[in-house]
Design a protein around this motif. Sequence first.
Motif, mmCIF file in Angstrom:
data_model
loop_
_atom_site.group_PDB
_atom_site.id
_atom_site.type_symbol
_atom_site.label_atom_id
_atom_site.label_comp_id
_atom_site.label_asym_id
_atom_site.label_seq_id
_atom_site.Cartn_x
_atom_site.Cartn_y
_atom_site.Cartn_z
ATOM 1 N N LYS A 1 8.265 -25.546 -28.031
ATOM 2 C CA LYS A 1 8.173 -26.386 -29.140
ATOM 3 C C LYS A 1 9.340 -27.406 -29.455
ATOM 4 O O LYS A 1 9.210 -28.493 -29.762
ATOM 5 N N ARG B 1 10.099 -27.937 -42.088
ATOM 6 C CA ARG B 1 9.086 -26.860 -42.504
ATOM 7 C C ARG B 1 8.507 -26.326 -41.350
ATOM 8 O O ARG B 1 8.215 -27.049 -40.381
ATOM 9 N N SER B 2 8.409 -24.970 -41.246
ATOM 10 C CA SER B 2 7.881 -24.099 -40.031
ATOM 11 C C SER B 2 6.444 -24.449 -39.879
ATOM 12 O O SER B 2 5.576 -24.377 -38.739
ATOM 13 N N ARG C 1 8.680 -20.901 -28.950
ATOM 14 C CA ARG C 1 9.641 -21.492 -29.738
ATOM 15 C C ARG C 1 10.656 -22.533 -28.742
ATOM 16 O O ARG C 1 10.536 -23.690 -29.464
ATOM 17 N N SER D 1 17.106 -25.567 -32.341
ATOM 18 C CA SER D 1 16.106 -24.831 -32.847
ATOM 19 C C SER D 1 16.578 -23.404 -33.024
ATOM 20 O O SER D 1 17.116 -22.732 -32.423
ATOM 21 N N ILE E 1 8.714 -13.892 -41.591
ATOM 22 C CA ILE E 1 8.850 -15.317 -40.864
ATOM 23 C C ILE E 1 9.255 -16.347 -41.792
ATOM 24 O O ILE E 1 8.781 -17.443 -41.656
ATOM 25 N N GLY E 2 10.416 -15.890 -42.484
ATOM 26 C CA GLY E 2 10.907 -16.949 -43.360
ATOM 27 C C GLY E 2 10.044 -17.277 -44.649
ATOM 28 O O GLY E 2 10.608 -18.327 -45.498
ATOM 29 N N GLU E 3 8.965 -16.416 -44.984
ATOM 30 C CA GLU E 3 8.245 -16.643 -46.096
ATOM 31 C C GLU E 3 8.243 -15.714 -47.175
ATOM 32 O O GLU E 3 8.297 -14.448 -46.456
ATOM 33 N N GLU F 1 8.527 -15.979 -29.450
ATOM 34 C CA GLU F 1 10.180 -16.549 -29.323
ATOM 35 C C GLU F 1 10.593 -16.665 -27.990
ATOM 36 O O GLU F 1 11.287 -17.732 -27.957
ATOM 37 N N GLY G 1 13.711 -16.928 -34.667
ATOM 38 C CA GLY G 1 13.059 -16.280 -35.970
ATOM 39 C C GLY G 1 12.907 -14.687 -35.637
ATOM 40 O O GLY G 1 13.278 -14.150 -34.272
#
Length: 337
Positions: free
Chosen positions: A211, A164-165, A208, A220, A266-268, A204, A223
Motif C-alpha cells: 500500500k 487517516r488509516s 502495508r 509508512s 490498530i490505533g483506534e 504487516e 502497526g
Amino acid sequence: RVIIALLNMSCVTMASSYSIGTPGKPWGAVETGQWRETREIQRSYLEEVVTKIHGLKDQFEVLQYGALSQDADKYPLYAIKSKNWSDDKPYVLITGGVHGYETSGVHGALLFLQDRATHYSEHFNILVAPCVSPWGYETIQRWNAQGVDPNRSFNPDGEVVEGRSFNPEAATEESSALIAFLKEQKVQQWTCHLDLHETTDTDESEFRPAKAARDGIVDSQPGEIPDGFYLVQDKTSPKPDWFKAMIDSVRKVTHIAPADSDGNMIGELVTQEGVIAIPCKTSLGLCAGVTNSPYRTTTEVYPDSPQATADQCNQAQLACIEGALNHIISAAATCAQ
C-alpha cells in the motif's frame, strides 16, 4: 507478540524497497499491471466455495448477481437468500470475503448457511454474499485485480482525510455489483449487517508495504496486529449491549483480543471489551456501511495466533452471527411485552 513486533520492525524498510514501483511515486497503470501479473493462483474459488454454494440450492435461493470481467466463468458472484421472505420479519445481510484472502470470512458465512441459517430464517429474511472478492480469494490478496481495496470502495465519493488509516478508494466491480444487487432487493429498512473479516500476519509483511508503494508513501509506520477476535463499531450506531452479546458468544469459541498499553487496537480507541469504534462506515467506503442497518459491524479474527486454529476462526464467525441474531430476537421480544 515477538513475531508481530519483528514484522513491524521490518515494515518501514520494506515500504521503501517494495519490488514494484519507484519509492515516493504513486503507481500508475504499468505498476498496477506488474503487481497483478506477479500474483499467483493459490486455491480454487470454484472448487472450495462455489461447489458449497451449489450444495445449498435445496434449502435456499442461490442467485448469481454478477461476475468479474477478468474471467466471468471463473469468477461468478453469488448470493444466497432464505426462502419465504416476508415484510413482517427483519432483514439481515451477511457478507464474507470482501477481502478475498480472509478465509474465515468466506467459510464462516458458508458454515452459517450450512448449519444455522434455516433456523434463523424463521425470524429473519436472510441474504448472504459469502465471497464478494473471488479473485482475491484465489490469489490470497487483500486487493482486487486492479489493485484497489474492495473494503474501501463502497463509497468512492467519501471524504479522504490525510493520515487517516481508513479512507475511501475508487469503486470496484466487486462493490458495484453488490450495491446494484442490494438495490434490486428493494429493502426499505435493513436491521442487521455483519461483514466478516480477519487479520493475518501478511497485513504487516505484505499489504502495508504494498500500500505504501502503491500510494507513493516512503515513511509508512508499522502497526500491531491484535491477537484475538474483535469487532469494529460504527460511532454513529454504538449499540453496546449488542456488541457485548457478540463478544460473549465468541469467547466460548476463541479468545478476545486485548487492548494495547494505550487502550487501543490498530490505533483506534477500545470502547468496550473486544470492540473498537471508527467514524461512520458509510463515509469510509466500508462494506459494513452499505445498508441502513442500525445493527452493523465488521468482525476481525487472527488466524495466525498460536492460540487459534482455522476451524476456531470459522466457528468464531458463526458464534458472532448467532450472538448478534439472538440478541436482536431477545430485544424484540422484550419490546413486545
